[in-house]
Scaffold this motif. Structure first.
Motif, PDB file in Angstrom:
ATOM      1  N   ARG A 182       0.852  -1.192   0.000  1.00  0.00           N
ATOM      2  CA  ARG A 182       0.000   0.000   0.000  1.00  0.00           C
ATOM      3  C   ARG A 182       0.882   1.234   0.000  1.00  0.00           C
ATOM      4  O   ARG A 182       1.786   1.377   0.819  1.00  0.00           O
ATOM      5  CB  ARG A 182      -0.915   0.039   1.217  1.00  0.00           C
ATOM      6  N   LEU A 183       0.617   2.147  -0.931  1.00  0.00           N
ATOM      7  CA  LEU A 183       1.387   3.376  -1.042  1.00  0.00           C
ATOM      8  C   LEU A 183       0.636   4.506  -0.359  1.00  0.00           C
ATOM      9  O   LEU A 183      -0.537   4.731  -0.645  1.00  0.00           O
ATOM     10  CB  LEU A 183       1.620   3.728  -2.515  1.00  0.00           C
ATOM     11  N   GLY A 184       1.318   5.221   0.522  1.00  0.00           N
ATOM     12  CA  GLY A 184       0.684   6.310   1.230  1.00  0.00           C
ATOM     13  C   GLY A 184       0.966   7.675   0.644  1.00  0.00           C
ATOM     14  O   GLY A 184       0.277   8.640   0.973  1.00  0.00           O
ATOM     15  N   THR A 185       1.986   7.775  -0.204  1.00  0.00           N
ATOM     16  CA  THR A 185       2.344   9.055  -0.805  1.00  0.00           C
ATOM     17  C   THR A 185       2.305   8.943  -2.321  1.00  0.00           C
ATOM     18  O   THR A 185       2.580   7.878  -2.893  1.00  0.00           O
ATOM     19  CB  THR A 185       3.753   9.506  -0.359  1.00  0.00           C
ATOM     20  N   TYR A 186       1.986  10.059  -2.970  1.00  0.00           N
ATOM     21  CA  TYR A 186       1.818  10.071  -4.416  1.00  0.00           C
ATOM     22  C   TYR A 186       3.171  10.300  -5.090  1.00  0.00           C
ATOM     23  O   TYR A 186       3.541  11.430  -5.424  1.00  0.00           O
ATOM     24  CB  TYR A 186       0.819  11.146  -4.829  1.00  0.00           C
ATOM     25  N   GLN A 187       3.926   9.233  -5.251  1.00  0.00           N
ATOM     26  CA  GLN A 187       5.233   9.308  -5.865  1.00  0.00           C
ATOM     27  C   GLN A 187       5.421   8.123  -6.802  1.00  0.00           C
ATOM     28  O   GLN A 187       4.705   7.129  -6.739  1.00  0.00           O
ATOM     29  CB  GLN A 187       6.339   9.304  -4.802  1.00  0.00           C
ATOM     30  N   GLN A 188       6.429   8.244  -7.650  1.00  0.00           N
ATOM     31  CA  GLN A 188       6.728   7.155  -8.567  1.00  0.00           C
ATOM     32  C   GLN A 188       7.130   5.902  -7.803  1.00  0.00           C
ATOM     33  O   GLN A 188       7.771   5.963  -6.763  1.00  0.00           O
ATOM     34  CB  GLN A 188       7.842   7.570  -9.527  1.00  0.00           C
ATOM     35  N   ASP A 235       4.342  20.164  -5.954  1.00  0.00           N
ATOM     36  CA  ASP A 235       5.042  18.890  -5.724  1.00  0.00           C
ATOM     37  C   ASP A 235       4.648  18.247  -4.405  1.00  0.00           C
ATOM     38  O   ASP A 235       5.468  17.597  -3.744  1.00  0.00           O
ATOM     39  CB  ASP A 235       6.558  19.078  -5.758  1.00  0.00           C
ATOM     40  N   VAL A 236       3.400  18.395  -4.010  1.00  0.00           N
ATOM     41  CA  VAL A 236       2.913  17.761  -2.776  1.00  0.00           C
ATOM     42  C   VAL A 236       2.640  16.281  -3.037  1.00  0.00           C
ATOM     43  O   VAL A 236       2.122  15.907  -4.097  1.00  0.00           O
ATOM     44  CB  VAL A 236       1.640  18.474  -2.275  1.00  0.00           C
ATOM     45  N   VAL A 237       2.970  15.436  -2.046  1.00  0.00           N
ATOM     46  CA  VAL A 237       2.752  14.001  -2.194  1.00  0.00           C
ATOM     47  C   VAL A 237       1.828  13.434  -1.119  1.00  0.00           C
ATOM     48  O   VAL A 237       1.342  12.304  -1.257  1.00  0.00           O
ATOM     49  CB  VAL A 237       4.094  13.229  -2.188  1.00  0.00           C
ATOM     50  N   LYS A 238       1.571  14.194  -0.039  1.00  0.00           N
ATOM     51  CA  LYS A 238       0.629  13.729   0.979  1.00  0.00           C
ATOM     52  C   LYS A 238       0.139  14.916   1.797  1.00  0.00           C
ATOM     53  O   LYS A 238       0.837  15.910   1.974  1.00  0.00           O
ATOM     54  CB  LYS A 238       1.262  12.691   1.903  1.00  0.00           C
ATOM     55  N   HIS A 284      -1.354  -0.818  -4.218  1.00  0.00           N
ATOM     56  CA  HIS A 284      -2.505   0.074  -4.062  1.00  0.00           C
ATOM     57  C   HIS A 284      -2.036   1.436  -3.592  1.00  0.00           C
ATOM     58  O   HIS A 284      -1.282   1.554  -2.624  1.00  0.00           O
ATOM     59  CB  HIS A 284      -3.494  -0.496  -3.046  1.00  0.00           C
ATOM     60  N   PHE A 285      -2.499   2.488  -4.271  1.00  0.00           N
ATOM     61  CA  PHE A 285      -2.239   3.855  -3.808  1.00  0.00           C
ATOM     62  C   PHE A 285      -3.505   4.423  -3.187  1.00  0.00           C
ATOM     63  O   PHE A 285      -4.528   4.550  -3.857  1.00  0.00           O
ATOM     64  CB  PHE A 285      -1.778   4.758  -4.944  1.00  0.00           C
TER      65      PHE A 285
END
Length: 498
Positions: A50-56, A287-290, A127-128
Motif C-alpha cells: 500500500r502506497l501512502g504518498t503520491y510518488q513514482q 510537488d505535494v505528495v501527501k 494500491h495507492f
C-alpha cells in the motif's frame, strides 16, 4: 570411423542431379529444439504493497533464458506496452523502471520473449490510497473497490442514506473507491477516476458542495449535511484527500492542493480566514505528495522531503519554535526537517516519518502524544523532536491525542493518550492515560498493511485482508455487534467485514 557405402553416395548424386534434396548428413547431429520459455523475476516492490504518498514506484527485476532474452516490455494497468531497457548481467538481463500510480489498484506486467518466440510474464500489484480510516466514532474500509462503513451516524457520516448507527459494516452506494479519509463527523472518498465525494457534517462547508460566488450576485453557502456521497463539483483530477475536524484538503495529480470548510485560523491556506464551501487553491504549494489535517491546522509533505504547515499555532502546532493565537493563512516550511516520507496529524500535534525510519513530532503534549518522554500541562513542543524509542517505521497515523507507528515487521507501536485503550496494548483507564514514549501497541497483531486512528480508537488492516479494531466502542465504532456499547476494548477485536 563410419563410412558411407559407394551406393549411398551414388544415390545422393543422382537425387541431387534430378532436382531433389540430398539426404541429411548422418554425421551432423540435429540442432536442439528450444522448448524453454524465459523466466522473469520481480524483486520489488512486494506484492500488495500500500502506497501512502503520491510518488513514482520503482520496480526492479531480472529476466533470463537458456538461449538469451531477445525482447523485454512492460505495461501499467490497461496502458500500452512499452520497451523495457535492460543491462546484461550474469545469467540474464537486469531491468528497473519507475511508474506513476493511479488512485486505487495498480498492476505492472513485465513480458520477456526469446529468439524463437517463447514468452513469459510476471506481474506485481500495489494500491495507492488509504484503505481504512476512522473519524469521531465512525469507521470505513475499502475492499475490492467497494466502501464499507459503520459506527455513529448522527450527521449521515456513514453515507447510508439515513442517520441510523450501524454496529457492523455495510456497503456504501459508491463504486471504484480508491482512497478514503474520515474525521470528526465527515467523510471523503476519492474514486479511481479522480472525482471526490463527500458526506456527513457540513456546518462549515467542509463537504465542498457549494458553487463559487459570482460578482454582483448574492449566494447562500451550502452548509447542509448529506447522508449519501455527493460529488464535489469541479474536481476530476484528485489523487487523495485528508480531513481536519471541520475542513477538507484534496491533493491533485499535478501536485497542487485545494481546500474547503472552516477557515477561522487560516487552515485552508488561501491567505484569508473566510470559510469556503467550495474548493480554493492553497497558496504556494507544488510537488505535494501527501496531506494531513488536524483540529484547525493543515500539513503537507512535498516530494523533496520537506513539511509545510498552516493554520492554528496555539500549542506550537506549526513547528516553528513559537506558539501564538494568530491565524497563519499561508503555508510555511517546518525548519530543521529533511528526508520526510510520511506525515500524520492529531488534534494539535503532528508526526513526521523520516527515511531512516525515525519519527519527529511537535505540538500539544498534554498526554505524551509527542512521544518525547514528557507529558502534562505546559509541556507543549514548539519545534520537531524525535519520538523516543522508535526505529524501522514505515508509516504513521494520528488523531486526537495519540499516535501510531507501523514498523517494517508489520507490528504497531503507539504513544500518547490511552484512557480508552486506543493504543491497543491491553491497558486502559486513568492509570494508563498517558504514554509519553513509544511502546509496543496492539498486542497480538502483526503483518499489518494499513492503519488508522480515530478519536479514541484505532484500526489495523492485515495483509491477509482481515481488519481489527481496538479502543472505545460506541454506537458500533469498532464494527462488531457482539461488543458491549460504550465500553473500552484495549486489545484488538475483529471488525466484521462481509
Amino acid at each position: 570411423m563410419h563410412r558411407r557405402s559407394p551406393y549411398a553416395l551414388l544415390g545422393a548424386v543422382l537425387l541431387w542431379s534430378c532436382g531433389g534434396k540430398p539426404p541429411p548428413d548422418t554425421d551432423t547431429p540435429p540442432s536442439p529444439v528450444d522448448l524453454t520459455p524465459p523466466a522473469v523475476l520481480l524483486s520489488s516492490p512486494h506484492e500488495a504493497r500500500r502506497l501512502g504518498t503520491y510518488q513514482q514506484v520503482r520496480l526492479e527485476g531480472t529476466a533470463g533464458d537458456d538461449t538469451g532474452v531477445a525482447r523485454l516490455s512492460w505495461r501499467l494497468n490497461d496502458g500500452e506496452s512499452q520497451v523495457l531497457e535492460s543491462t546484461e548481467v550474469e545469467g540474464g538481463r537486469a531491468f528497473s523502471l519507475e511508474v506513476m500510480p493511479r488512485p486505487g489498484a495498480n498492476t505492472v506486467v513485465v513480458r520477456a520473449e526469446d529468439a524463437v518466440g517463447h514468452v513469459a510474464e510476471s506481474s506485481v500489484s500495489f494500491h495507492f490510497g488509504s484503505l481504512v480510516s476512522a473519524g469521531g466514532l465512525h469507521g470505513g474500509a475499502v475492499h475490492g473497490g467497494r466502501l464499507y462503513t459503520w459506527g455513529q451516524n448522527t450527521q449521515g457520516q456513514l453515507g447510508q442514506g439515513d442517520t441510523t448507527a450501524r454496529t457492523t459494516p455495510m456497503v456504501v452506494d459508491l463504486s471504484r473507491v480508491a482512497s478514503i479519509a474520515f474525521n470528526s463527523n465527515s467523510s471523503l472518498a476519492v474514486r479511481e477516476d479522480g472525482t471526490v465525494w463527500t458526506w456527513g457534517a457540513n456546518a462549515s462547508g467542509q463537504l465542498g458542495l457549494g458553487t463559487p460566488p459570482v460578482e454582483g450576485q448574492t449566494r447562500t453557502p451550502d452548509t447542509v449535511a448529506r447522508n449519501r456521497p455527493t460529488q464535489v463539483p469541479g474536481l476530476t483530477d484528485a489523487v487523495s484527500g485528508a480531513l481536519g475536524f471541520s475542513h477538507s484538503l484534496v491533493l491533485k495529480a499535478d501536485g497542487t492542493v485545494v481546500a474547503f470548510g472552516k477557515n477561522n485560523n487560516g487552515q485552508l491556506g488561501d491567505g484569508t480566514t473566510t470559510d469556503r464551501d467550495y474548493p480554493v487553491p492553497v497558496r504556494g504549494l507544488t510537488d505535494v505528495v501527501k496531506l494531513a489535517g488536524g483540529s484547525q491546522q493543515s500539513v503537507a509533505l512535498t516530494r523533496d522531503g520537506s513539511v509545510w504547515v498552516w493554520g492554528n499555532n496555539n500549542f506550537g502546532n506549526l513547528g516553528q519554535g513559537t506558539e501564538d493565537s494568530e491565524a497563519h493563512a499561508e503555508p510555511a516550511r517546518v525548519p530543521g526537517l529533511s528526508s520526510v516520507v510520511d506525515i500524520a496529524s492529531g488534534r494539535d500535534h503532528v508526526l513526521a516519518l523520516h527515511a531512516d525510519g525515525t519519527v519527529s513530532a511537535w505540538g500539544l503534549n498534554a498526554s505524551g502524544q509527542v512521544g518525547n518522554g514528557e507529558s502534562g500541562s505546559g509541556s507543549e513542543v514548539r519545534a520537531p523532536v524525535k519520538v523516543v524509542g522508535l526505529s524501522d517505521v514505515v508509516a504513521v497515523a494520528a488523531n486526537s491525542n495519540f499516535g501510531l507507528a507501523l514498523k517494517a515487521d508489520g507490528k504497531l507501536w503507539g504513544f500518547g493518550q490511552n484512557f480508552n485503550g486506543q493504543l491497543g496494548n491491553g491497558l486502559s483507564g486513568s492509570e494508563n492515560q498517558a504514554h509519553p514514549r513509544a511502546d509496543t501497541a496492539v498486542v497480538g497483531l502483526s503483518e499489518l498493511r494499513d492503519v488508522a486512528a480515530g478519536s479514541t480508537f484505532g484500526f489495523g488492516l492485515r495483509r491477509d485482508g482481515q481488519l481489527f479494531g481496538w479502543g472505545w466502542n460506541s454506537n458500533g465504532s469498532l464494527g462488531n455487534n457482539e461488543l458491549q456499547n460504550n465500553w473500552s476494548f484495549p486489545e484488538p477485536v475483529k471488525v466484521k467485514l462481509p
